[in-house]
Design an enzyme around this catalytic site. Structure first.
Site, PDB file in Angstrom:
ATOM      1  N   ASP A   9      43.694  40.721  36.833  1.00  0.00           N
ATOM      2  CA  ASP A   9      44.273  41.450  37.971  1.00  0.00           C
ATOM      3  C   ASP A   9      44.635  40.458  39.090  1.00  0.00           C
ATOM      4  O   ASP A   9      44.073  40.516  40.172  1.00  0.00           O
ATOM      5  CB  ASP A   9      43.287  42.523  38.484  1.00  0.00           C
ATOM      6  CG  ASP A   9      41.970  41.953  38.975  1.00  0.00           C
ATOM      7  OD1 ASP A   9      41.607  40.821  38.556  1.00  0.00           O
ATOM      8  OD2 ASP A   9      41.302  42.611  39.795  1.00  0.00           O
ATOM      9  N   ASP A  14      42.008  34.789  39.454  1.00  0.00           N
ATOM     10  CA  ASP A  14      42.664  35.103  38.174  1.00  0.00           C
ATOM     11  C   ASP A  14      43.796  34.107  37.930  1.00  0.00           C
ATOM     12  O   ASP A  14      44.025  33.679  36.790  1.00  0.00           O
ATOM     13  CB  ASP A  14      43.288  36.511  38.212  1.00  0.00           C
ATOM     14  CG  ASP A  14      42.278  37.591  38.480  1.00  0.00           C
ATOM     15  OD1 ASP A  14      41.798  38.226  37.540  1.00  0.00           O
ATOM     16  OD2 ASP A  14      41.947  37.800  39.660  1.00  0.00           O
ATOM     17  N   ASN A  38      42.351  43.964  42.034  1.00  0.00           N
ATOM     18  CA  ASN A  38      42.489  43.291  43.333  1.00  0.00           C
ATOM     19  C   ASN A  38      43.622  43.900  44.155  1.00  0.00           C
ATOM     20  O   ASN A  38      43.582  43.950  45.373  1.00  0.00           O
ATOM     21  CB  ASN A  38      42.767  41.800  43.131  1.00  0.00           C
ATOM     22  CG  ASN A  38      41.525  41.044  42.706  1.00  0.00           C
ATOM     23  OD1 ASN A  38      40.418  41.384  43.139  1.00  0.00           O
ATOM     24  ND2 ASN A  38      41.690  40.047  41.873  1.00  0.00           N
ATOM     25  N   THR A 122      39.047  39.524  33.296  1.00  0.00           N
ATOM     26  CA  THR A 122      38.657  39.010  34.618  1.00  0.00           C
ATOM     27  C   THR A 122      39.003  40.016  35.716  1.00  0.00           C
ATOM     28  O   THR A 122      39.161  39.650  36.879  1.00  0.00           O
ATOM     29  CB  THR A 122      39.338  37.642  34.912  1.00  0.00           C
ATOM     30  OG1 THR A 122      40.755  37.843  34.922  1.00  0.00           O
ATOM     31  CG2 THR A 122      38.969  36.586  33.896  1.00  0.00           C
ATOM     32  N   PHE A 163      32.628  43.615  42.334  1.00  0.00           N
ATOM     33  CA  PHE A 163      33.908  44.319  42.395  1.00  0.00           C
ATOM     34  C   PHE A 163      34.416  44.836  41.032  1.00  0.00           C
ATOM     35  O   PHE A 163      34.738  46.021  40.897  1.00  0.00           O
ATOM     36  CB  PHE A 163      34.966  43.422  43.051  1.00  0.00           C
ATOM     37  CG  PHE A 163      36.314  44.068  43.179  1.00  0.00           C
ATOM     38  CD1 PHE A 163      36.573  44.984  44.187  1.00  0.00           C
ATOM     39  CD2 PHE A 163      37.340  43.766  42.285  1.00  0.00           C
ATOM     40  CE1 PHE A 163      37.819  45.600  44.296  1.00  0.00           C
ATOM     41  CE2 PHE A 163      38.585  44.361  42.392  1.00  0.00           C
ATOM     42  CZ  PHE A 163      38.824  45.280  43.403  1.00  0.00           C
ATOM     43  N   ASN A 164      34.545  43.961  40.034  1.00  0.00           N
ATOM     44  CA  ASN A 164      35.180  44.369  38.768  1.00  0.00           C
ATOM     45  C   ASN A 164      34.438  45.527  38.102  1.00  0.00           C
ATOM     46  O   ASN A 164      35.070  46.423  37.523  1.00  0.00           O
ATOM     47  CB  ASN A 164      35.251  43.193  37.781  1.00  0.00           C
ATOM     48  CG  ASN A 164      36.245  42.135  38.215  1.00  0.00           C
ATOM     49  OD1 ASN A 164      37.148  42.415  39.003  1.00  0.00           O
ATOM     50  ND2 ASN A 164      36.086  40.918  37.718  1.00  0.00           N
ATOM     51  N   HIS A 237      35.606  32.536  40.674  1.00  0.00           N
ATOM     52  CA  HIS A 237      34.884  33.385  39.723  1.00  0.00           C
ATOM     53  C   HIS A 237      35.527  33.359  38.329  1.00  0.00           C
ATOM     54  O   HIS A 237      34.892  33.011  37.339  1.00  0.00           O
ATOM     55  CB  HIS A 237      34.897  34.845  40.204  1.00  0.00           C
ATOM     56  CG  HIS A 237      34.489  35.041  41.623  1.00  0.00           C
ATOM     57  ND1 HIS A 237      33.183  34.994  42.025  1.00  0.00           N
ATOM     58  CD2 HIS A 237      35.209  35.302  42.751  1.00  0.00           C
ATOM     59  CE1 HIS A 237      33.114  35.232  43.324  1.00  0.00           C
ATOM     60  NE2 HIS A 237      34.330  35.415  43.789  1.00  0.00           N
ATOM     61  N   ASP A 238      36.790  33.801  38.282  1.00  0.00           N
ATOM     62  CA  ASP A 238      37.408  34.120  36.985  1.00  0.00           C
ATOM     63  C   ASP A 238      37.601  32.927  36.041  1.00  0.00           C
ATOM     64  O   ASP A 238      37.360  33.064  34.833  1.00  0.00           O
ATOM     65  CB  ASP A 238      38.763  34.816  37.216  1.00  0.00           C
ATOM     66  CG  ASP A 238      38.584  36.179  37.861  1.00  0.00           C
ATOM     67  OD1 ASP A 238      37.480  36.742  37.761  1.00  0.00           O
ATOM     68  OD2 ASP A 238      39.551  36.686  38.473  1.00  0.00           O
TER      69      ASP A 238
HETATM   70  C1  BDR Z   1      35.964  39.433  41.015  1.00  0.00           C
HETATM   71  O1  BDR Z   1      36.638  40.379  41.850  1.00  0.00           O
HETATM   72  C2  BDR Z   1      37.931  39.941  42.154  1.00  0.00           C
HETATM   73  O2  BDR Z   1      38.165  40.047  43.513  1.00  0.00           O
HETATM   74  C3  BDR Z   1      38.064  38.539  41.661  1.00  0.00           C
HETATM   75  O3  BDR Z   1      39.354  38.297  41.150  1.00  0.00           O
HETATM   76  C4  BDR Z   1      37.012  38.444  40.570  1.00  0.00           C
HETATM   77  O4  BDR Z   1      37.523  38.842  39.316  1.00  0.00           O
HETATM   78  C5  BDR Z   1      34.814  38.833  41.783  1.00  0.00           C
HETATM   79  O5  BDR Z   1      33.907  39.839  42.119  1.00  0.00           O
HETATM   80 CA    CA Z   2      39.881  39.112  38.939  1.00  0.00          CA
END
Ligand code: BDR
Ligand code: CA
Length: 310
Positions: A9, A14, A38, A122, A163-164, A237-238
């Site tokens: 996303d 990403d 996102n 991701t 979040f994800n 993160h991703d």
């Molecule tokens: C995740 O949430 C999104 O904002 C980032 O792209 C990542 O995948 C981190 O919590």
């Molecule tokens: Ca992401």
């Protein structure tokens, strides 16, 4: 060579995952599928096409769901801006998409493949969960799922959740209960994979056509992370998922039971990780517990250098 489908996303981090996957000889990127997360489905899809245009790749891109399975969509403009990739001007997209829905692309690609494929989500897990529901036999073709999401202890969108997983917990629950080997790369490690403001300055000084777009993008992302979470830089993160597929030494993992909270009044979207084995349930995920930050950073710098040379 690892054959993967990246379900994402984009999203600043990403974008770096796409760049690492497309530029690494250890990875064969069969396709990119996009999902709302996102930002809206339309924006994350366009962003993927624009990133590929920047780096001169024609990886097949397929657009997926615009909303989670059950809930309304939550987006993250405070972290990723109104475009989903605020901070720099990416070129307008000249590459074309497949015209297929992400789930059809995933299913068709898996069924047609003689060798197993790894899924790398991701973003929210909507596309992956729907693909598994629509064609359960694809499980046999999936070597493993290496996903960014959740955490043992940490959180970012609510006091309990990452979040994800928070955006589509019903989808996450389907994936974690699928029986497919899963590696969960969560915030406990990804929040340590920080590109400091100094690192970002170094990227800016590389001076290439890709790094000079990446640096201001990461600066936007780092500033947002500093303001909201007090993190001194950009937590990537991703791309840790892709880095782990290139070199398993990047992460330490533990085999643990992970359940997804879908009902909690305050804890919806939490990955409930049974660190002490108190549930007596069998482990269903390999959970990242530590990260070799230096190895990871070197991989990203090398990838950017390769892309700049194109
Ligand atoms: C995740 O949430 C999104 O904002 C980032 O792209 C990542 O995948 C981190 O919590
Ligand atoms: Ca992401």
């Amino acid at each position: 060579m690892k054959r993967i489908i990246l379900d994402c996303d984009p999203g600043h981090d990403d974008m770096i995952a796409i760049m690492l996957a497309t530029s690494s000889p250890e990875i064969e990127l069969l396709g990119i599928t996009t999902v709302a997360g996102n930002q809206t489905g339309e924006k994350t899809f366009k962003n993927a096409l624009r990133i590929l245009t920047l780096i001169g790749e024609d990886t097949p891109v397929s657009r997926g769901f615009d909303k989670p399975m059950v809930r309304e969509l939550t987006v993250a403009p405070r972290i990723h801006g109104v475009s989903g990739l605020d901070g720099a001007n990416l070129p307008e997209a000249t590459v074309k998409d497949t015209g297929k829905h992400a789930t059809d692309f995933i299913i068709e690609t898996l069924l047609a493949s003689d060798e197993p494929v790894t899924l790398v989500p991701t973003g929210p897990l909507t596309n992956v969960a729907f693909s598994l529901l629509k064609k359960p036999s694809i499980k046999e073709k999936i070597e493993e799922i290496v996903l960014m999401g959740g955490a043992i202890y940490d959180s970012n969108i609510t006091p309990a959740s990452e979040f994800n997983i928070y955006v589509d917990p019903e989808a996450a629950s389907i994936v974690f209960n699928s029986g497919i080997p899963i590696t969960m790369v969560g915030l406990d490690v990804t929040n340590k994979a920080v590109f400091t403001f100094e690192d970002i300055e170094k990227i800016g000084k590389m001076g290439g056509h890709v790094s000079s777009v990446v640096a201001p993008l990461l600066e936007f992302f780092a500033k947002a992370n500093l303001e909201i979470f007090g993190i001194e830089g950009a937590p990537l993160h991703d791309p840790l998922t892709v880095a782990y597929l290139i070199d398993r030494d990047v992460l330490e993992t533990r085999s643990l039971r992970v359940d997804i909270e879908t009902m909690g009044e305050y804890t919806s979207g939490r990955t409930v990780v049974d660190v002490y084995g108190v549930t007596g349930k069998e482990a269903n995920a390999s959970v990242a517990t530590n990260v070799n930050v230096e190895k990871f950073k070197t991989m990203i710098f090398d990838a950017l250098e390769r892309l700049d040379k194109r």
